[in-house]
Design an enzyme around this catalytic site. Structure first.
Site, PDB file in Angstrom:
ATOM      1  N   GLY A  14       0.826  -1.213   0.000  1.00 26.97           N
ATOM      2  CA  GLY A  14       0.000   0.000   0.000  1.00 26.97           C
ATOM      3  C   GLY A  14       0.855   1.255   0.000  1.00 26.97           C
ATOM      4  O   GLY A  14       2.083   1.190  -0.070  1.00 26.97           O
ATOM      5  N   ALA A  64      -4.920  -2.050   5.423  1.00 22.48           N
ATOM      6  CA  ALA A  64      -6.228  -1.482   5.758  1.00 22.48           C
ATOM      7  C   ALA A  64      -7.173  -1.579   4.567  1.00 22.48           C
ATOM      8  O   ALA A  64      -6.734  -1.676   3.421  1.00 22.48           O
ATOM      9  CB  ALA A  64      -6.079  -0.006   6.151  1.00 22.48           C
ATOM     10  N   THR A 105      -6.321   6.505  12.024  1.00 23.40           N
ATOM     11  CA  THR A 105      -6.680   7.641  11.173  1.00 23.40           C
ATOM     12  C   THR A 105      -7.339   8.798  11.925  1.00 23.40           C
ATOM     13  O   THR A 105      -7.996   8.588  12.959  1.00 23.40           O
ATOM     14  CB  THR A 105      -7.662   7.152  10.073  1.00 23.40           C
ATOM     15  N   ASP A 106      -7.183   9.991  11.356  1.00 21.08           N
ATOM     16  CA  ASP A 106      -7.901  11.176  11.851  1.00 21.08           C
ATOM     17  C   ASP A 106      -9.414  11.015  11.676  1.00 21.08           C
ATOM     18  O   ASP A 106     -10.191  11.702  12.338  1.00 21.08           O
ATOM     19  CB  ASP A 106      -7.424  12.430  11.097  1.00 21.08           C
ATOM     20  N   TYR A 130     -15.833   3.915   7.287  1.00 19.32           N
ATOM     21  CA  TYR A 130     -14.380   3.709   7.355  1.00 19.32           C
ATOM     22  C   TYR A 130     -13.859   4.121   8.735  1.00 19.32           C
ATOM     23  O   TYR A 130     -13.150   3.353   9.402  1.00 19.32           O
ATOM     24  CB  TYR A 130     -13.706   4.531   6.242  1.00 19.32           C
ATOM     25  N   LYS A 134     -12.170   1.740  11.637  1.00 20.68           N
ATOM     26  CA  LYS A 134     -10.819   1.987  12.184  1.00 20.68           C
ATOM     27  C   LYS A 134     -10.894   2.153  13.711  1.00 20.68           C
ATOM     28  O   LYS A 134     -10.002   1.706  14.430  1.00 20.68           O
ATOM     29  CB  LYS A 134     -10.202   3.227  11.532  1.00 20.68           C
TER      30      LYS A 134
HETATM   31  N1  LIG Z   1      -4.286   7.260   2.862  1.00 17.81           N
HETATM   32  C1  LIG Z   1      -4.580   8.166   3.768  1.00 17.81           C
HETATM   33  O1  LIG Z   1      -4.790   9.352   3.452  1.00 17.81           O
HETATM   34  C2  LIG Z   1      -4.652   7.795   5.231  1.00 17.81           C
HETATM   35  C3  LIG Z   1      -5.046   8.778   6.145  1.00 17.81           C
HETATM   36  C4  LIG Z   1      -5.102   8.449   7.498  1.00 17.81           C
HETATM   37  C5  LIG Z   1      -4.764   7.170   7.912  1.00 17.81           C
HETATM   38  N2  LIG Z   1      -4.423   6.221   7.009  1.00 17.81           N
HETATM   39  C6  LIG Z   1      -4.094   4.873   7.499  1.00 17.81           C
HETATM   40  O2  LIG Z   1      -2.768   4.590   7.118  1.00 17.81           O
HETATM   41  C7  LIG Z   1      -2.630   3.185   6.893  1.00 17.81           C
HETATM   42  C8  LIG Z   1      -2.038   2.965   5.523  1.00 17.81           C
HETATM   43  O3  LIG Z   1      -2.948   3.489   4.552  1.00 17.81           O
HETATM   44  P1  LIG Z   1      -2.609   3.508   3.006  1.00 17.81           P
HETATM   45  O4  LIG Z   1      -3.116   4.771   2.463  1.00 17.81           O
HETATM   46  O5  LIG Z   1      -1.194   3.104   2.795  1.00 17.81           O
HETATM   47  O6  LIG Z   1      -3.576   2.359   2.501  1.00 17.81           O
HETATM   48  P2  LIG Z   1      -3.517   1.579   1.113  1.00 17.81           P
HETATM   49  O7  LIG Z   1      -2.659   2.278   0.136  1.00 17.81           O
HETATM   50  O8  LIG Z   1      -4.914   1.254   0.731  1.00 17.81           O
HETATM   51  O9  LIG Z   1      -2.773   0.238   1.508  1.00 17.81           O
HETATM   52  C9  LIG Z   1      -3.395  -0.711   2.334  1.00 17.81           C
HETATM   53  C10 LIG Z   1      -2.822  -2.058   1.980  1.00 17.81           C
HETATM   54  O10 LIG Z   1      -3.467  -3.028   2.798  1.00 17.81           O
HETATM   55  C11 LIG Z   1      -3.674  -4.176   2.009  1.00 17.81           C
HETATM   56  N3  LIG Z   1      -4.765  -4.994   2.511  1.00 17.81           N
HETATM   57  C12 LIG Z   1      -6.101  -4.727   2.421  1.00 17.81           C
HETATM   58  N4  LIG Z   1      -6.797  -5.753   2.940  1.00 17.81           N
HETATM   59  C13 LIG Z   1      -5.900  -6.666   3.374  1.00 17.81           C
HETATM   60  C14 LIG Z   1      -6.011  -7.922   3.992  1.00 17.81           C
HETATM   61  N5  LIG Z   1      -7.205  -8.471   4.266  1.00 17.81           N
HETATM   62  N6  LIG Z   1      -4.875  -8.614   4.295  1.00 17.81           N
HETATM   63  C15 LIG Z   1      -3.673  -8.092   3.997  1.00 17.81           C
HETATM   64  N7  LIG Z   1      -3.492  -6.890   3.407  1.00 17.81           N
HETATM   65  C16 LIG Z   1      -4.599  -6.196   3.096  1.00 17.81           C
HETATM   66  C17 LIG Z   1      -4.010  -3.651   0.642  1.00 17.81           C
HETATM   67  O11 LIG Z   1      -3.772  -4.638  -0.286  1.00 17.81           O
HETATM   68  P3  LIG Z   1      -4.728  -4.791  -1.585  1.00 17.81           P
HETATM   69  O12 LIG Z   1      -4.243  -3.717  -2.510  1.00 17.81           O
HETATM   70  O13 LIG Z   1      -4.465  -6.178  -2.051  1.00 17.81           O
HETATM   71  O14 LIG Z   1      -6.140  -4.549  -1.128  1.00 17.81           O
HETATM   72  C18 LIG Z   1      -3.062  -2.463   0.522  1.00 17.81           C
HETATM   73  O15 LIG Z   1      -1.842  -2.829  -0.076  1.00 17.81           O
HETATM   74  C19 LIG Z   1      -4.021   2.604   7.105  1.00 17.81           C
HETATM   75  O16 LIG Z   1      -4.137   2.142   8.421  1.00 17.81           O
HETATM   76  C20 LIG Z   1      -4.953   3.777   6.905  1.00 17.81           C
HETATM   77  O17 LIG Z   1      -6.152   3.596   7.613  1.00 17.81           O
HETATM   78  C21 LIG Z   1      -4.339   6.501   5.681  1.00 17.81           C
END
Ligand SMILES: NC(=O)c1ccc[n+]([C@@H]2O[C@H](COP(=O)([O-])OP(=O)(O)OC[C@H]3O[C@@H](n4cnc5c(N)ncnc54)[C@H](OP(=O)(O)O)[C@@H]3O)[C@@H](O)[C@H]2O)c1
Length: 303
Positions: A14, A64, A105-106, A130, A134
């Site tokens: 991710g 996630a 997350t926020d 979502y 979380k």
């Molecule tokens: N992006 C933001 O703006 C943001 C903001 C605040 C907090 N966060 C938090 O930061 C963290 C990282 O977010 P991110 O943006 O990097 O998310 P992301 O790009 O969607 O990456 C999440 C990864 O988790 C994998 N995943 C999903 N379901 C799974 C499962 N059942 N088993 C194993 N792996 C699985 C996904 O794989 P697949 O591609 O195969 O589904 C993806 O590679 C998360 O906890 C998110 O809640 C993100």
């Protein structure tokens, strides 16, 4: 020097996971990145299998269900990953006696009339599926693994995976004008800077064998709305785009998004600075670098 610490990263494919795997790891650390194809975190058996196989010293969960709009129509799928999946990892860490860093997350906060950045002690009140999933994940982590650090972050951006910047650049390149909401305030956070800070945090925990366990906020230092963020992206993008373009501030009701977003979700990050000495820097130079990298990649792909 042989690596002293083995860290297992779930969600390695991710946005944050890729930055974790690309970040310069401290000498003492070896990182093992796992994607869903190595272990589906919704399966306790698969989680236990990879924990036994790799025997890590610490686990970071960057996996996630992160599709905020998708979670509205698939709340059970979001809960399976963000709540039960986080719980499975927390239980496996506790059983193996290793510390667990879980990313949240926020969006566990709802905004409402909030006018100052949220503290860790403020009560969460998610307004979308979502955020709710979380929050349930945080609860499972706290219940299952006392030696945890829950790190809430916000509005991640970077060059490696698609995010708000990619969308803005596409629109800015192709449209005469765009509309961006000005009623969502938060803290953009470079995923690469966050990844480096998380690895420092992990190393501190491993060095000391203990920590002030609990929940922490860690995001970029600027509190801005999405319209202001778009303006900053445009200020960089226009340096190599031979065109004019207007950005119009609009309210969230202008877009019929399935999920409501908090009007305000800025995070106060003083606690992690006080306890661990960690703070993310002003990200404007990093934004300039990312915009330039993405524009150069776009130019190469269009010739
Ligand atoms: N992006 C933001 O703006 C943001 C903001 C605040 C907090 N966060 C938090 O930061 C963290 C990282 O977010 P991110 O943006 O990097 O998310 P992301 O790009 O969607 O990456 C999440 C990864 O988790 C994998 N995943 C999903 N379901 C799974 C499962 N059942 N088993 C194993 N792996 C699985 C996904 O794989 P697949 O591609 O195969 O589904 C993806 O590679 C998360 O906890 C998110 O809640 C993100």
């Amino acid at each position: 020097m042989a690596a002293q610490y083995k860290i297992l990263v779930f969600g390695a494919g991710g946005m944050l996971g890729r930055e974790l795997m690309a970040a310069p790891a401290p000498n003492a650390v070896s990182l093992i990145g796992l994607t869903r194809s190595h272990a589906d975190i919704t399966s306790p058996e698969q989680v236990e299998r990879v924990m036994a196989e790799h025997r890590p010293g610490l686990v970071i969960n960057a996996a996630a269900f992160s599709n905020v709009d998708g979670a509205e129509s698939e709340p059970q799928a979001a809960l399976a990953v963000n709540a039960q999946g986080a719980g499975n990892l927390a239980r496996a860490c506790h059983q193996a006696g290793v510390p667990f860093i879980h990313i949240s997350t926020d969006y566990v906060f709802g905004g409402g009339n909030q006018t100052r950045p949220y503290l860790e002690s403020d009560p969460p009140a998610p307004i979308n599926q979502y955020g709710l999933s979380k929050l349930r994940g945080e609860e499972q982590v706290r219940a299952a693994c006392p030696r945890h650090l829950i790190v809430r972050t916000s509005w991640l951006f970077g060059a490696l995976s698609r995010n708000f910047i990619h969308l803005m650049l596409e629109l800015m390149r192709t449209r005469p004008g765009i509309k961006v909401v000005d009623d969502q305030v938060g803290c953009p956070t470079p995923a690469g800077d966050l990844a480096q800070a998380l690895l420092r945090l992990a190393t501190m925990v491993l060095d000391q064998g203990a920590a002030d366990w609990g929940t922490y906020h860690l995001s970029g230092p600027l509190v801005i709305n999405r319209y202001e963020f778009a303006q900053m992206i445009w200020a960089e993008a226009r340096k190599s785009l031979d065109k004019d373009m207007t950005i119009e501030p609009v309210g969230s009701e202008a877009f019929a998004a399935p999920a409501k977003r908090p009007t305000y979700s800025a995070l106060d990050c003083a606690k992690i600075k006080n306890r661990f000495g960690l703070a993310l820097a002003d990200w404007r130079p990093e934004l300039a670098r990312i915009v330039k990298t993405l524009q150069e990649a776009e130019m190469r792909s269009s010739v």
